[in-house]
Design a protein around this motif. Structure first.
Motif, PDB file in Angstrom:
ATOM      1  N   PRO A  51      22.664  17.472   2.628  1.00  0.00           N
ATOM      2  CA  PRO A  51      22.499  16.290   1.762  1.00  0.00           C
ATOM      3  C   PRO A  51      21.698  15.165   2.410  1.00  0.00           C
ATOM      4  N   PHE A  52      21.885  14.963   3.734  1.00  0.00           N
ATOM      5  CA  PHE A  52      21.203  13.870   4.420  1.00  0.00           C
ATOM      6  C   PHE A  52      20.427  14.419   5.612  1.00  0.00           C
ATOM      7  N   GLU A  53      19.163  14.693   5.372  1.00  0.00           N
ATOM      8  CA  GLU A  53      18.269  15.171   6.428  1.00  0.00           C
ATOM      9  C   GLU A  53      16.828  14.962   5.973  1.00  0.00           C
ATOM     10  N   ASN A  72      24.394  16.320   9.372  1.00  0.00           N
ATOM     11  CA  ASN A  72      23.719  15.341   8.536  1.00  0.00           C
ATOM     12  C   ASN A  72      23.223  14.158   9.359  1.00  0.00           C
ATOM     13  N   ASP A  73      22.090  13.604   8.941  1.00  0.00           N
ATOM     14  CA  ASP A  73      21.455  12.505   9.660  1.00  0.00           C
ATOM     15  C   ASP A  73      20.880  11.531   8.640  1.00  0.00           C
ATOM     16  N   GLY A  74      21.676  10.538   8.262  1.00  0.00           N
ATOM     17  CA  GLY A  74      21.241   9.583   7.260  1.00  0.00           C
ATOM     18  C   GLY A  74      20.076   8.734   7.722  1.00  0.00           C
ATOM     19  N   TYR A  75      20.068   8.373   9.007  1.00  0.00           N
ATOM     20  CA  TYR A  75      18.982   7.564   9.555  1.00  0.00           C
ATOM     21  C   TYR A  75      17.677   8.354   9.547  1.00  0.00           C
ATOM     22  N   GLY A  76      17.745   9.608   9.973  1.00  0.00           N
ATOM     23  CA  GLY A  76      16.565  10.464   9.965  1.00  0.00           C
ATOM     24  C   GLY A  76      16.066  10.732   8.565  1.00  0.00           C
TER      25      GLY A  76
END
Length: 370
Positions: free
Chosen positions: A89-91, A190-194
């Motif tokens: 979801p977050f990448e 997951n990596d929201g910042y990235g």
């Protein structure tokens, strides 16, 4: 706007009582399966309902192929085949596009499909471009027939940069929430910042040791008939109280993308190519993405009809062959905009937009071109 469907059970009941029922227009069946790719924060469902569903959570690609089946799309062919992918979801789209290609390749192997068509919403419309290239490289032929994006930030989203510039405290919280939420619905990693850095146009952090951003991604995964036979994009914009409440609050009180100005690259440094025209209250964005970011390949026109809705190519603005170098008209023209916000087109209502009819039109368009 037309009322939502399905009403198959009512039609069957009327027929059993001897009452005449109108024939339902159905989309032509695609030759090859259609793969759906979700956007950021998505999975195969969102808030417990199918991500690719109507306001009641019914999957738009579920054909009415069972006896007395009610929760299905009665506007698509009963033999229609589709597959819903589920990636991190977050990448970044570098990561998600690889995951998507792996899933599509596995699906093709198990289903026996030699070709597929891809439909992506939001970031999913970016992911599918990497997946298409990887499939070509692995298989040695153009495996993707049609590649269609919906509301996708091909040239970046100002909202992504706005979040990144709020400061380490805020972005740290956002990243932590993204990791927790993403780990629950998908798995670790997951990596929201990235993910946010990948959705700005330029490389947001030149000191992090890796080049990110839409501009570099577009150069690496361009429009090419080597990767897909047909490229098209559906563009959304809406303003005022009709916008999803969360998006409305951001637009009205924090940051409005103002996304219908033209310039080469990101000349106002807002995170998206182009610039604002100084009028933030018009239909120039869908709450997250400006119209100057959304066209890739053909701009598609969605037309609502009394029968089956249709998609056609909008020839007035021309074809975007270089995603990083659209014309002024392609970045600013309101032609063929779908007046809905970023979330309406995947069934996050309440509203009167019929997702069943909209995606039936997409199926029909793909079928006529695959």
């Amino acid at each position: 706007m037309k009322q939502k469907r399905p009403f198959l059970l009512a039609a069957l009941a009327a027929g059993s009582l001897g009452m005449a029922t109108p024939a339902l227009a159905a989309a032509e069946k695609t030759t090859y399966p259609v793969v759906f790719a979700h956007g950021m924060a998505g999975f195969d469902n969102i808030l417990g309902l199918d991500y690719w569903g109507d306001d009641y959570g019914t999957f738009v690609g579920d054909p009415c192929d069972e006896f007395l089946e009610v929760y299905c799309n009665d506007l698509i062919n009963s033999g229609q085949k589709s597959f819903v992918a589920a990636v991190q979801p977050f990448e970044s789209s570098e990561v998600r596009g690889l995951q998507l290609a792996n899933q599509i390749e596995s699906y093709m192997a198990t289903s026996g499909a030699r070709y597929v068509s891809l439909v992506g919403h939001s970031q999913g419309g970016i992911d599918i471009r990497k997946a298409a290239r990887l499939l070509r490289e692995r298989k040695g032929y153009t495996a993707v027939k049609a590649l269609v994006s919906v509301s996708s930030p091909h040239r970046g989203s100002p909202v992504a940069q706005w979040v990144l510039k709020l400061g380490n405290g805020v972005t740290g919280v956002v990243d932590a929430l993204a990791r927790m939420f993403g780990d629950v619905i998908y798995g670790a990693g997951n990596d929201g910042y990235g993910a946010a850095k990948a959705l700005t146009y330029n490389d947001f952090d030149a000191a992090d040791g890796k080049t990110t951003g839409a501009k570099a991604f577009n150069a690496a995964y361009p429009i090419s008939t080597n990767y897909a036979s047909l490229y098209g994009s559906l563009m959304t914009a809406q303003t005022g109280l009709s916008v999803n409440p969360a998006l409305y609050l951001v637009k009205e009180f924090f940051f409005d993308p103002d996304g219908d100005g033209y310039c080469v690259d990101d000349c106002d440094n807002d995170g998206a190519a182009g610039k604002g025209d100084g009028v933030s209250g018009d239909n120039d964005d869908d709450g997250l993405v400006g119209i100057n970011s959304q066209q890739m390949g053909h701009r598609l026109r969605y037309t609502e009809l009394s029968g089956l809705d249709t998609l056609s190519i909008d020839t007035s603005v021309g074809y975007v062959s270089n995603i990083n170098a659209p014309s002024a008209a392609q970045m600013t023209s309101p032609s063929s905009l779908i007046i809905q916000d970023h979330m309406d087109v995947i069934g996050v209502g309440p509203d009167m937009f019929s997702e069943m009819e909209f995606y039936a039109a997409i199926f029909d368009y793909v079928a006529k071109n695959d």
